[in-house]
Write an enzyme that holds these catalytic residues in place. Structure first.
Site, PDB file in Angstrom:
ATOM      1  N   GLN A  93       0.998  -0.758  -0.224  1.00 46.28           N
ATOM      2  CA  GLN A  93      -0.427   0.011   0.050  1.00 46.28           C
ATOM      3  C   GLN A  93       0.615   1.243  -0.250  1.00 46.28           C
ATOM      4  OE1 GLN A  93      -3.351  -0.425   2.522  1.00 46.28           O
ATOM      5  NE2 GLN A  93      -4.356   1.160   2.688  1.00 46.28           N
ATOM      6  N   SER A 123       3.893  -6.401   2.947  1.00 46.55           N
ATOM      7  CA  SER A 123       2.443  -6.741   3.744  1.00 46.55           C
ATOM      8  C   SER A 123       2.203  -6.886   2.546  1.00 46.55           C
ATOM      9  CB  SER A 123       1.997  -5.105   3.680  1.00 46.55           C
ATOM     10  OG  SER A 123       1.079  -4.730   4.722  1.00 46.55           O
ATOM     11  N   LEU A 124       0.625  -6.581   1.870  1.00 48.49           N
ATOM     12  CA  LEU A 124      -0.308  -6.789   1.385  1.00 48.49           C
ATOM     13  C   LEU A 124       0.160  -7.361  -0.077  1.00 48.49           C
ATOM     14  CD1 LEU A 124      -1.412  -5.698  -1.964  1.00 48.49           C
ATOM     15  CD2 LEU A 124      -1.739  -3.572  -0.590  1.00 48.49           C
ATOM     16  N   ARG A 131      -9.657  -7.673   4.417  1.00 43.03           N
ATOM     17  CA  ARG A 131      -8.346  -7.184   5.025  1.00 43.03           C
ATOM     18  C   ARG A 131      -8.307  -5.612   5.128  1.00 43.03           C
ATOM     19  NH1 ARG A 131      -2.837  -6.288   3.786  1.00 43.03           N
ATOM     20  NH2 ARG A 131      -1.306  -6.788   5.315  1.00 43.03           N
ATOM     21  N   HIS A 172       0.376  -2.338  11.045  1.00 46.80           N
ATOM     22  CA  HIS A 172       1.137  -4.119  11.790  1.00 46.80           C
ATOM     23  C   HIS A 172       1.949  -4.033  13.124  1.00 46.80           C
ATOM     24  CE1 HIS A 172       1.857  -5.698   8.060  1.00 46.80           C
ATOM     25  NE2 HIS A 172       1.764  -4.622   7.063  1.00 46.80           N
ATOM     26  N   GLN A 176       1.254 -12.188   9.960  1.00 44.36           N
ATOM     27  CA  GLN A 176       1.686 -10.500   9.495  1.00 44.36           C
ATOM     28  C   GLN A 176       0.745  -9.450   9.696  1.00 44.36           C
ATOM     29  OE1 GLN A 176       0.037  -9.093   5.779  1.00 44.36           O
ATOM     30  NE2 GLN A 176       2.288 -10.101   4.425  1.00 44.36           N
TER      31      GLN A 176
END
Length: 314
Positions: free
Chosen positions: A14, A99-100, A124, A208, A257
């Site tokens: 992102q 991440s994503l 998510r 996170h 995660q």
């Protein structure tokens, strides 16, 4: 492999989103167009219209930005495989995503279907947004300090709140996340320790960190309903920065995660230690390409952003 380079594919997270991203692939390749259409159908919304036309206020919403970035990466992968004739299994040794982007990596390696990946990222994004009321969380980039120093100052700033390292992106670029007051305290501490800059990030939630536990619980439930196959090549996971091929471990790590630190610097270092000599970013922008250069100057970094980039790289 061209020039005997040992390659890995990486997929952005992102922040790399931009109106119009991937449109040239949609217009050029039927294989890419099919990916966007598959995502639209899976989500029951015309996400492709938001990606190509905006408005930006809709694209930047976490629940849209996450599947949107995955769509662009997978549309490029489709063109690479079906039109440029590049097989992921033969072209690279590892995949990874920030991440994503880890979901994009798993879909590219055929561990997850595109439809399931889109639905998971929608959930998510929604659950991460809802986990913490707007204004109560924050993230900040700390520039110019070592990771050990940032861990220490985050711990000092927490007091009775949450403040932890969220992203270890590259040497001197570390992101912290937690309660807004604690993050603000850490910014002051970072200045005292000699940070070059400490900047509050324009994000919608404190990603996170332990405040994301409600989102982790939601993702655990969502992931139970999804089939995960063994990936075509090992995935370097965010939370362990080590290769993983076991579907059930992948499922567990995707849950971890959500609240865990993205160990990107270590992930790139791990790939280099495993013999990777070229890391190719597939998706919107070139954020990870820039990070690779700062993490290991001996690793060749490149990005696929346009159809022209497909030619000559393999």
């Amino acid at each position: 492999m061209k020039g005997n380079l040992v390659k890995a594919f990486v997929f952005p997270g992102q922040g790399s989103q931009a109106i119009g991203m991937g449109k040239i692939f949609y217009d050029t390749f039927a294989s890419s167009r099919q990916v966007f259409e598959e995502v639209d159908e899976a989500l029951g919304q015309k996400l492709s219209t938001i990606i190509f036309e905006g408005p930006e206020s809709d694209l930047v919403l976490t629940e849209n930005a996450q599947p949107a970035l995955m769509s662009v990466s997978l549309a490029m992968m489709a063109a690479l495989e079906k039109d440029a004739g590049v097989s992921l299994a033969n072209a690279v040794q590892y995949v990874a995503g920030h991440s994503l982007g880890e979901y994009s990596a798993l879909a590219a390696a055929k561990a997850l279907s595109i439809g399931d990946t889109a639905r998971l990222l929608k959930i998510r994004g929604q659950s991460m947004q809802k986990a913490v009321p707007v204004g109560q969380g924050a993230m900040a980039a700390i520039l110019g300090l070592e990771i050990t120093d940032v861990h220490s100052l985050a711990s000092q700033a927490a007091l009775n709140q949450v403040c932890v390292v969220a992203n270890d992106n590259c040497p001197g670029q570390i992101v912290i996340s937690g309660n807004k007051e604690a993050v603000e305290r850490s910014i002051d501490l970072a200045k005292e320790l000699g940070a070059k800059r400490s900047i509050l990030l324009n994000v919608s939630a404190p990603f996170h960190c332990p405040l994301m536990q409600p989102a982790a619980d939601r993702m655990k439930a969502a992931l139970q309903d999804v089939t995960i196959q063994k990936p075509l090549v090992p995935v370097i996971t965010n939370v362990r920065a080590t290769p993983c091929e076991d579907p059930e471990t992948i499922r567990e790590l995707l849950v971890e995660q959500v609240t865990g630190m993205v160990r990107w610097r270590e992930s790139v270092q791990k790939m280099a230690s495993l013999g990777v000599t070229q890391i190719i970013e597939i998706g919107a922008g070139q954020v990870l390409t820039g990070l690779t250069k700062r993490i290991d100057k001996d690793v060749i970094s490149a990005a696929i952003n346009s159809p022209e980039d497909l030619e000559g790289m393999f």
